[in-house]
Write a protein that holds these residues in place. Structure first.
Motif, PDB file in Angstrom:
ATOM      1  N   CYS A  78      36.901  41.862  34.568  1.00  0.00           N
ATOM      2  CA  CYS A  78      37.212  42.619  35.007  1.00  0.00           C
ATOM      3  C   CYS A  78      37.097  44.592  34.572  1.00  0.00           C
ATOM      4  O   CYS A  78      37.570  45.510  34.640  1.00  0.00           O
ATOM      5  CB  CYS A  78      38.809  42.580  33.949  1.00  0.00           C
ATOM      6  SG  CYS A  78      39.625  41.589  34.787  1.00  0.00           S
ATOM      7  N   SER A 151      40.708  46.116  42.892  1.00  0.00           N
ATOM      8  CA  SER A 151      39.980  45.422  44.099  1.00  0.00           C
ATOM      9  C   SER A 151      40.869  44.772  43.842  1.00  0.00           C
ATOM     10  O   SER A 151      41.770  43.975  44.271  1.00  0.00           O
ATOM     11  CB  SER A 151      38.732  45.124  43.708  1.00  0.00           C
ATOM     12  OG  SER A 151      39.158  44.128  42.518  1.00  0.00           O
ATOM     13  N   SER A 152      39.838  43.324  45.570  1.00  0.00           N
ATOM     14  CA  SER A 152      40.143  42.850  45.898  1.00  0.00           C
ATOM     15  C   SER A 152      40.880  41.405  45.422  1.00  0.00           C
ATOM     16  O   SER A 152      41.002  40.432  45.462  1.00  0.00           O
ATOM     17  CB  SER A 152      39.366  42.178  47.105  1.00  0.00           C
ATOM     18  OG  SER A 152      38.232  42.174  46.939  1.00  0.00           O
ATOM     19  N   THR A 153      39.948  41.309  43.784  1.00  0.00           N
ATOM     20  CA  THR A 153      39.977  40.083  42.564  1.00  0.00           C
ATOM     21  C   THR A 153      40.376  40.801  41.687  1.00  0.00           C
ATOM     22  O   THR A 153      40.177  39.895  40.848  1.00  0.00           O
ATOM     23  CB  THR A 153      38.011  39.589  42.626  1.00  0.00           C
ATOM     24  OG1 THR A 153      37.913  41.433  41.869  1.00  0.00           O
ATOM     25  CG2 THR A 153      37.389  39.400  44.152  1.00  0.00           C
ATOM     26  N   GLU A 282      38.896  34.376  35.310  1.00  0.00           N
ATOM     27  CA  GLU A 282      38.615  33.801  36.646  1.00  0.00           C
ATOM     28  C   GLU A 282      40.038  33.720  36.719  1.00  0.00           C
ATOM     29  O   GLU A 282      40.499  33.444  38.487  1.00  0.00           O
ATOM     30  CB  GLU A 282      37.735  32.599  36.445  1.00  0.00           C
ATOM     31  CG  GLU A 282      36.591  32.893  36.215  1.00  0.00           C
ATOM     32  CD  GLU A 282      36.874  30.870  35.689  1.00  0.00           C
ATOM     33  OE1 GLU A 282      36.957  30.121  35.250  1.00  0.00           O
ATOM     34  OE2 GLU A 282      34.945  31.142  35.157  1.00  0.00           O
ATOM     35  N   SER A 285      41.310  36.628  39.175  1.00  0.00           N
ATOM     36  CA  SER A 285      40.943  36.757  40.571  1.00  0.00           C
ATOM     37  C   SER A 285      41.442  35.968  41.972  1.00  0.00           C
ATOM     38  O   SER A 285      41.755  36.208  43.015  1.00  0.00           O
ATOM     39  CB  SER A 285      38.980  36.315  40.412  1.00  0.00           C
ATOM     40  OG  SER A 285      38.355  37.274  40.372  1.00  0.00           O
ATOM     41  N   ALA A 286      41.594  35.167  40.839  1.00  0.00           N
ATOM     42  CA  ALA A 286      42.443  33.198  42.234  1.00  0.00           C
ATOM     43  C   ALA A 286      43.389  34.220  42.342  1.00  0.00           C
ATOM     44  O   ALA A 286      43.985  33.652  43.284  1.00  0.00           O
ATOM     45  CB  ALA A 286      42.412  31.994  41.084  1.00  0.00           C
ATOM     46  N   TRP A 288      45.256  37.238  42.091  1.00  0.00           N
ATOM     47  CA  TRP A 288      45.309  38.837  42.198  1.00  0.00           C
ATOM     48  C   TRP A 288      46.517  39.216  43.969  1.00  0.00           C
ATOM     49  O   TRP A 288      45.574  38.661  44.866  1.00  0.00           O
ATOM     50  CB  TRP A 288      44.650  39.453  41.489  1.00  0.00           C
ATOM     51  CG  TRP A 288      44.550  40.796  42.311  1.00  0.00           C
ATOM     52  CD1 TRP A 288      43.761  41.822  42.985  1.00  0.00           C
ATOM     53  CD2 TRP A 288      45.166  41.810  41.266  1.00  0.00           C
ATOM     54  NE1 TRP A 288      44.613  43.080  43.164  1.00  0.00           N
ATOM     55  CE2 TRP A 288      45.029  42.978  41.969  1.00  0.00           C
ATOM     56  CE3 TRP A 288      46.427  41.573  40.200  1.00  0.00           C
ATOM     57  CZ2 TRP A 288      45.671  44.799  41.431  1.00  0.00           C
ATOM     58  CZ3 TRP A 288      46.998  42.950  40.161  1.00  0.00           C
ATOM     59  CH2 TRP A 288      46.352  43.864  40.655  1.00  0.00           C
ATOM     60  N   GLY A 293      44.630  43.967  47.160  1.00  0.00           N
ATOM     61  CA  GLY A 293      43.542  42.935  47.822  1.00  0.00           C
ATOM     62  C   GLY A 293      43.836  42.947  48.767  1.00  0.00           C
ATOM     63  O   GLY A 293      43.774  41.095  48.744  1.00  0.00           O
ATOM     64  N   LYS A 297      47.040  35.909  49.947  1.00  0.00           N
ATOM     65  CA  LYS A 297      46.241  34.394  50.634  1.00  0.00           C
ATOM     66  C   LYS A 297      46.855  33.838  50.818  1.00  0.00           C
ATOM     67  O   LYS A 297      48.392  33.746  50.822  1.00  0.00           O
ATOM     68  CB  LYS A 297      45.515  34.452  48.971  1.00  0.00           C
ATOM     69  CG  LYS A 297      44.132  35.213  48.720  1.00  0.00           C
ATOM     70  CD  LYS A 297      44.205  34.954  47.679  1.00  0.00           C
ATOM     71  CE  LYS A 297      43.141  35.877  46.884  1.00  0.00           C
ATOM     72  NZ  LYS A 297      42.432  36.163  45.266  1.00  0.00           N
ATOM     73  N   PRO A 322      35.868  32.391  41.888  1.00  0.00           N
ATOM     74  CA  PRO A 322      35.563  33.273  42.815  1.00  0.00           C
ATOM     75  C   PRO A 322      33.799  34.154  43.289  1.00  0.00           C
ATOM     76  O   PRO A 322      33.180  34.339  41.890  1.00  0.00           O
ATOM     77  CB  PRO A 322      36.706  34.681  43.230  1.00  0.00           C
ATOM     78  CG  PRO A 322      36.560  34.537  41.631  1.00  0.00           C
ATOM     79  CD  PRO A 322      36.928  33.219  41.362  1.00  0.00           C
TER      80      PRO A 322
END
Length: 437
Positions: A78, A151-153, A282, A285-286, A288, A293, A297, A322
């Motif tokens: 992060c 961020s996107s993650t 992790e 990231s999966a 968020w 973002g 998803k 990711p």
């Protein structure tokens, strides 16, 4: 790939620094200017160039070197990790991973406070970053919404540890000043105590409160009133979920010894006795789906606390992590992008191309002098090796000669290839560096 807040380069700004091409300006601050750069592979990076007035301070550069060395030990959880640093050239610069996303400050200003699951994800992500930063033995010292990028993650914390080089005895800051943002400074720091890890935890509480309510928890009508509230008043946390509010309240304790550590924060947030920052990062990231973002998803948006239940066996260790953003994805046709190609000098085209040839001929005598200077440097290296270990310091004349040679030669080469706005060859001597007692 949308690039946030990247402005065009001005005519007097560099286009190349070491192996990095500079594509645009991301911002300016008290320490320097941050540029969007690109490696030879095309991966984008953030290049922070130190201001010239600071680059001329040997004491500042020594502190800065120590802080960069410490920052490179921080795990990537992060954060925006330090990838490279060049502190011996003019100008000095450091390179970090480029985080493509808006700051928390801009997001809250544009869209208002974060909703429940996004706020939980932000709180966990910033706590994870602090755990990684503190685990490396350093302190952020200036945690605030503008230093948290979405961020996107997931949320990423930037600029950790770097402020220490500015805030030091006899440093560039003036008497009575210190590094920090008024609404996010811990009360003990206002009383003159050193900035410690507990001070970062207090700033974490202020950042999470800002994200959930739209305003800092001790915001006053003036800086003096804000400082007064930080020292004596209770935080304003209206609107926070009761569970998160209790954790933020503990982080905002006036007594630094009563505050939880970053790892304690993380454990309380995810409901575990001891949280693993790597696993938490992790999972963030999966799952968020924050403002940085982009589109949602396929999986539904879960609450971040529920996504990391107390039993560690509930986390699917076989789920692939990711892929880190090592290269920029192909942008959509309607998305804003930044020109990656190095600008080709306009004077190298058209009828004035012969003046370019003359320009090159004018540089040849400089190149000959440069070769002689570097040959002289080689000759003095051996006696320097014999003298410096016994004197404990570099001879000022040698240091000035080496730095001046480097600066002058870089200007000559930049002039020869049209990478500078100078109209004449750099015959002018460089200003002498200030001496420190």
């Amino acid at each position: 790939m949308t690039t946030y807040a990247a402005g065009p380069l001005e005519h007097d700004e560099p286009r190349v620094l070491g192996p990095y091409r500079l594509l645009g300006r991301l911002g300016r601050g008290g320490m320097g200017t941050v540029y969007l750069g690109a490696e030879s592979t095309g991966r984008r990076v953030a290049v922070k160039v130190v201001n010239r007035e600071l680059a001329g301070e040997p004491a500042f550069l020594a502190r800065f070197r120590r802080e960069v060395t410490a920052a490179r030990r921080v795990h990537r959880f992060c954060t925006a990790p330090v990838l490279d640093a060049e502190l011996d050239q003019d100008p000095p610069y450091i390179v970090t991973e480029y985080i493509d996303g808006p700051s928390l400050e801009k997001t809250v200003q544009d869209r208002g406070p974060l909703p429940g699951s996004d706020l939980e994800g932000l709180a966990v992500g910033v706590a994870t970053a602090l755990a990684a930063i503190h685990g490396a033995g350093i302190v952020h010292r200036d945690l605030k919404p503008s230093n948290v990028l979405l961020s996107s993650t997931g949320p990423r914390v930037i600029d950790f540890g770097i402020a220490r080089a500015l805030d030091a005895p006899n440093g560039p800051t003036k008497t009575g000043q210190f590094v920090g943002t008024p609404a996010y400074i811990a009360p003990e720091v206002l009383r003159g105590a050193p900035v410690e890890q507990a001070s970062d935890v207090f700033s974490w509480g202020c950042v999470v409160a800002y994200a959930g309510t739209g305003h800092p928890p001790f915001q006053g009508k003036s800086v003096a009133e804000t400082f007064e509230r930080i020292g004596t008043a209770e935080p304003v946390l209206d609107g926070l979920d009761p569970r998160l509010r209790a954790i933020v309240t503990a982080a905002l304790s006036k007594d630094p010894a009563a505050r939880p550590t970053a790892r304690d924060l993380l454990a309380r947030l995810v409901g575990q006795e001891e949280a693993d920052p790597e696993r938490v990062a992790e999972t963030i990231s999966a799952t968020w789906h924050g403002p940085g973002g982009g589109k949602a998803k396929a999986a539904p948006r879960p609450d971040i606390a529920a996504s990391i239940p107390p039993p560690r066996t509930a986390i699917d260790v076989d789920e692939p992590a990711p892929t880190p953003p090592t290269a920029a994805p192909v942008p959509a046709a309607d998305e804003e992008t930044v020109l990656v190609d190095l600008p080709y000098p306009a004077t190298w085209r058209g009828p004035k191309r012969w003046f370019v040839l003359l320009r090159g001929l004018l540089v040849i005598p400089h190149l000959v002098v440069m070769l002689l200077m570097y040959a002289l440097l080689v000759l003095v290296m051996v006696p320097s090796w014999l003298v410096i270990p016994f004197t404990g310091r570099y001879p000022r004349a040698l240091y000035g000669f080496a730095v001046g040679c480097q600066r002058w030669s870089s200007r000559v080469v930049a002039y020869a290839f049209g990478l500078t706005g100078e109209m004449l060859p750099p015959f002018r001597s460089l200003p002498k560096a200030r001496r420190t007692s």
